[in-house]
Design a protein around this motif. Structure first.
Motif, PDB file in Angstrom:
ATOM      1  N   VAL A 135       9.391   0.447 -13.286  1.00 56.13           N
ATOM      2  CA  VAL A 135       7.798   0.461 -12.836  1.00 56.13           C
ATOM      3  C   VAL A 135       7.212   1.289 -13.711  1.00 56.13           C
ATOM      4  N   GLY A 136       6.389   0.684 -14.889  1.00 53.59           N
ATOM      5  CA  GLY A 136       5.798   1.562 -15.647  1.00 53.59           C
ATOM      6  C   GLY A 136       6.851   2.214 -16.500  1.00 53.59           C
ATOM      7  N   LYS A 137       6.841   3.511 -16.569  1.00 51.32           N
ATOM      8  CA  LYS A 137       7.988   4.199 -17.294  1.00 51.32           C
ATOM      9  C   LYS A 137       9.186   4.523 -16.369  1.00 51.32           C
ATOM     10  N   LYS A 138       9.009   4.161 -15.183  1.00 50.39           N
ATOM     11  CA  LYS A 138       9.811   4.775 -14.441  1.00 50.39           C
ATOM     12  C   LYS A 138      11.193   3.810 -14.157  1.00 50.39           C
ATOM     13  N   THR A 139      12.241   4.194 -13.905  1.00 46.27           N
ATOM     14  CA  THR A 139      13.439   3.160 -13.720  1.00 46.27           C
ATOM     15  C   THR A 139      14.169   3.378 -12.367  1.00 46.27           C
ATOM     16  N   ILE A 140      14.048   2.543 -11.665  1.00 50.07           N
ATOM     17  CA  ILE A 140      14.276   2.724 -10.304  1.00 50.07           C
ATOM     18  C   ILE A 140      15.576   1.776  -9.625  1.00 50.07           C
ATOM     19  N   GLN A 141      16.578   2.163  -9.079  1.00 51.88           N
ATOM     20  CA  GLN A 141      17.664   1.484  -8.719  1.00 51.88           C
ATOM     21  C   GLN A 141      17.247   0.603  -7.481  1.00 51.88           C
ATOM     22  N   SER A 142      17.267  -0.560  -7.477  1.00 46.33           N
ATOM     23  CA  SER A 142      16.848  -1.329  -6.093  1.00 46.33           C
ATOM     24  C   SER A 142      18.026  -2.093  -5.724  1.00 46.33           C
ATOM     25  N   GLY A 143      17.799  -1.950  -4.094  1.00 46.21           N
ATOM     26  CA  GLY A 143      18.992  -2.925  -3.627  1.00 46.21           C
ATOM     27  C   GLY A 143      18.257  -4.241  -3.357  1.00 46.21           C
ATOM     28  N   PHE A 144      18.841  -5.146  -2.504  1.00 49.56           N
ATOM     29  CA  PHE A 144      18.615  -6.487  -2.410  1.00 49.56           C
ATOM     30  C   PHE A 144      17.972  -6.839  -0.994  1.00 49.56           C
ATOM     31  N   GLY A 145      17.936  -5.774  -0.210  1.00 49.93           N
ATOM     32  CA  GLY A 145      17.601  -5.896   1.383  1.00 49.93           C
ATOM     33  C   GLY A 145      18.649  -6.178   2.017  1.00 49.93           C
ATOM     34  N   MET A 146      18.517  -5.827   3.373  1.00 51.00           N
ATOM     35  CA  MET A 146      19.803  -5.616   4.299  1.00 51.00           C
ATOM     36  C   MET A 146      19.214  -6.409   5.608  1.00 51.00           C
ATOM     37  N   HIS A 147      20.130  -6.964   6.404  1.00 52.55           N
ATOM     38  CA  HIS A 147      19.787  -7.392   7.762  1.00 52.55           C
ATOM     39  C   HIS A 147      20.230  -5.893   8.548  1.00 52.55           C
ATOM     40  N   HIS A 180       0.795  -1.109   0.039  1.00 54.10           N
ATOM     41  CA  HIS A 180      -0.098   0.079   0.001  1.00 54.10           C
ATOM     42  C   HIS A 180       0.667   1.305  -0.034  1.00 54.10           C
ATOM     43  N   HIS A 181       1.906   1.262   0.939  1.00 56.41           N
ATOM     44  CA  HIS A 181       2.629   2.667   0.637  1.00 56.41           C
ATOM     45  C   HIS A 181       3.679   2.560  -0.273  1.00 56.41           C
ATOM     46  N   TRP A 182       3.999   1.689  -0.563  1.00 58.22           N
ATOM     47  CA  TRP A 182       5.088   1.638  -1.860  1.00 58.22           C
ATOM     48  C   TRP A 182       4.260   2.139  -3.140  1.00 58.22           C
ATOM     49  N   LYS A 183       2.945   1.847  -3.198  1.00 59.10           N
ATOM     50  CA  LYS A 183       1.946   2.242  -4.331  1.00 59.10           C
ATOM     51  C   LYS A 183       1.911   3.731  -4.267  1.00 59.10           C
ATOM     52  N   GLN A 184       1.699   4.214  -3.043  1.00 54.61           N
ATOM     53  CA  GLN A 184       1.257   5.610  -2.595  1.00 54.61           C
ATOM     54  C   GLN A 184       2.581   6.427  -2.993  1.00 54.61           C
ATOM     55  N   LEU A 185       3.816   6.052  -2.470  1.00 54.53           N
ATOM     56  CA  LEU A 185       5.021   6.601  -2.835  1.00 54.53           C
ATOM     57  C   LEU A 185       5.162   6.683  -4.484  1.00 54.53           C
ATOM     58  N   LEU A 186       5.175   5.753  -5.049  1.00 58.49           N
ATOM     59  CA  LEU A 186       5.222   5.746  -6.335  1.00 58.49           C
ATOM     60  C   LEU A 186       4.368   6.622  -7.134  1.00 58.49           C
ATOM     61  N   ASN A 187       3.086   7.036  -6.594  1.00 60.72           N
ATOM     62  CA  ASN A 187       2.175   7.837  -7.195  1.00 60.72           C
ATOM     63  C   ASN A 187       2.105   9.335  -6.561  1.00 60.72           C
ATOM     64  N   ASP A 188       2.942   9.678  -5.662  1.00 60.42           N
ATOM     65  CA  ASP A 188       2.921  10.924  -4.887  1.00 60.42           C
ATOM     66  C   ASP A 188       3.563  11.768  -5.962  1.00 60.42           C
ATOM     67  N   GLU A 189       2.945  12.880  -6.382  1.00 56.06           N
ATOM     68  CA  GLU A 189       3.586  13.739  -7.266  1.00 56.06           C
ATOM     69  C   GLU A 189       4.584  14.495  -6.740  1.00 56.06           C
ATOM     70  N   ARG A 190       4.717  14.552  -5.472  1.00 60.85           N
ATOM     71  CA  ARG A 190       5.994  15.229  -4.921  1.00 60.85           C
ATOM     72  C   ARG A 190       7.372  14.745  -5.006  1.00 60.85           C
ATOM     73  N   PHE A 191       7.382  13.224  -5.298  1.00 57.00           N
ATOM     74  CA  PHE A 191       8.457  12.774  -5.272  1.00 57.00           C
ATOM     75  C   PHE A 191       8.646  12.049  -6.574  1.00 57.00           C
ATOM     76  N   GLU A 192       9.878  11.929  -6.908  1.00 55.82           N
ATOM     77  CA  GLU A 192      10.369  11.077  -7.944  1.00 55.82           C
ATOM     78  C   GLU A 192      11.286   9.758  -7.351  1.00 55.82           C
ATOM     79  N   VAL A 193      10.864   8.649  -7.444  1.00 54.10           N
ATOM     80  CA  VAL A 193      11.509   7.624  -6.493  1.00 54.10           C
ATOM     81  C   VAL A 193      12.621   7.160  -7.582  1.00 54.10           C
ATOM     82  N   VAL A 194      13.820   7.541  -7.178  1.00 53.53           N
ATOM     83  CA  VAL A 194      14.757   6.936  -8.017  1.00 53.53           C
ATOM     84  C   VAL A 194      15.867   5.842  -7.638  1.00 53.53           C
TER      85      VAL A 194
END
Length: 446
Positions: free
Chosen positions: A216-228, A56-70
């Protein structure tokens, strides 16, 4: 505004943090999600609720016009697995690492693969029951075989978060190497017991790369693999400070990390609550633990009751070295049986009746605690480094920091304050900045 998003999933607080290009916090949101119980009635995180919350929050952030998630990354507590079937649906609850480990299963495991001390030495993981997350899978195989047969992949919680966000299924070093009993630090591979049980086949590929491209759609996002989470918290220090150091992370548990010491554990170190972590490139990080914060609070309660004063009296006590000239009884810990550098059962109670004031008793309490902590620090090679960084609640305790300074006169001692170290480490690791200035408080103890 371009932002890096980090989902930071703790046992209590579930949050996300947004960082700008200079790694300053733009926004953070935290929530406590209610627990449920597993099929045995033991409390655990609600995996369905947590999964819905994340998406839910990931979708909200991706659609938040204030931010560009890179960029995006995740951190989470260790010793927690999500087991997925062929349709990528969870098969079990998110079992708590506090859940008791069945004695019969433990006896079966060690009678098959060797005594507990030898396994612990090879894997850098003291015998800790469900906190050895690899043994959770062993338990599942023999206690719930009908479920185990359905597992396609088992993901540590940080990697499960990344899977929910990106669809990518991987294994990662910091999660594999945190007191899991899965990894042989002698062979730098999965321990032979893992392969003998076929458990390595339900782990996705183990990758050390820092990131991958997610579209994600037209967005290109750099993603990590998750960390302890504990390993992630080391990263800001590793990037900002180049000289060898030990990080003393204080709180209920005090954990001492030496990322410059990957030497194998000895039996003596193992018996004194030392263990190995792994950094994100797969190198060992020697660490030691001590239940310092819990002991502190227990003894402060006794002092407060004895002098009939408020529990928080110690917050107003100022450093006065003259108190240490007074004779005092030997300190006897009450909460350290089975942990720390003196895990043997203690007899008797620390006698506080001879102290004339609460201030004097408190000074001697911290002297006793830092004497024990000094042993733990030396076990991970604190005398071999140039600096010791003290983070967490005790970093603000002047008596504590002065006593550490006295115990390690050849090292530079720094009191630091970096509240979002865990999330910041994950953001830094996925972005890999060329330059980075330590953003928190960092004051040398004089």
């Amino acid at each position: 505004m371009k932002v890096t998003v980090v989902f930071d999933i703790g046992r209590t607080n579930k949050k996300y943090v947004l960082f700008d290009k200079d790694f300053q916090i733009v926004e953070e949101y935290s929530e406590v999600l209610p627990e449920i119980t597993d099929e045995d009635g033991f409390p655990c995180d609600d995996l369905i609720l947590l999964s819905d919350w994340l998406q839910h929050h990931w979708k909200q952030l991706l659609n938040d016009e204030r931010f560009e998630v890179v960029a995006v990354n995740a951190t989470a507590y260790g010793a927690s697995f999500v087991h997925l079937d062929a349709e990528n649906k969870p098969l079990t609850h998110l079992y708590s690492y506090l859940k008791p480990f069945p004695k019969a299963i433990a006896e079966q495991f060690y009678s098959t693969y060797g005594d507990a001390k030898t396994i612990a030495l090879q894997t850098g993981s003291p015998e800790l029951g469900m906190l050895n997350s690899g043994l959770q899978i062993y338990w599942l195989k023999y206690a719930r075989p009908e479920i185990f047969r359905k597992i396609k992949y088992s993901l540590h919680l940080p990697q499960y978060v990344i899977y929910l966000l990106t669809g990518r299924q991987v294994s990662e070093y910091t999660s594999i190497g945190c007191h899991t009993a899965l990894w042989s630090f002698e062979m730098m591979d999965y321990h032979p017991w893992v392969k003998a049980e076929g458990i390595d086949k339900i782990f996705p590929p183990l990758l050390a790369s820092s990131s991958f491209i997610q579209r994600v759609g037209k967005k290109t996002i750099q993603s990590g693999f998750g960390m302890h989470d504990s390993s992630s918290a080391l990263i800001p220090y590793r990037i900002a400070f180049k000289e060898p150091f030990v990080l003393l992370s204080t709180g209920t548990w005090c954990i001492n990390f030496n990322p410059f010491n990957a030497r194998p554990l000895t039996f003596d170190q193992l018996e004194k609550d030392c263990l190995h972590y792994m950094n994100s490139e797969g190198s060992g990080v020697k660490a030691s633990r001590i239940f310092l914060g819990r002991e502190h609070d227990h003894q402060v309660s006794r002092i407060a009751a004895h002098f009939d004063i408020a529990f928080d009296f110690y917050k107003k006590v100022t450093y006065n070295p003259q108190y240490f000239q007074e004779k005092s009884p030997a300190f006897i810990p009450a909460c350290m049986e089975g942990n720390g550098p003196k895990p043997e059962k203690q007899t008797g109670l620390w006698d506080i009746s001879g102290f004339g004031t609460a201030e004097s008793a408190y000074h001697h309490l911290l002297a006793g605690l830092t004497d024990l902590l000094g042993i733990s620090l030396r076990l991970v090679g604190a005398e071999e480094v140039e600096s010791i960084y003290i983070d967490g609640g005790f970093a603000r305790n002047l008596i504590f920091t002065q006593l550490i300074k006295k115990a390690f006169p050849k090292q530079k001692i720094y009191s630091t304050d970096l509240p979002y170290a865990t999330a910041l480490g994950a953001a830094l690791y996925v972005q890999r900045p060329q330059e980075f200035a330590f953003p928190g408080k960092n004051q040398e103890v004089e």
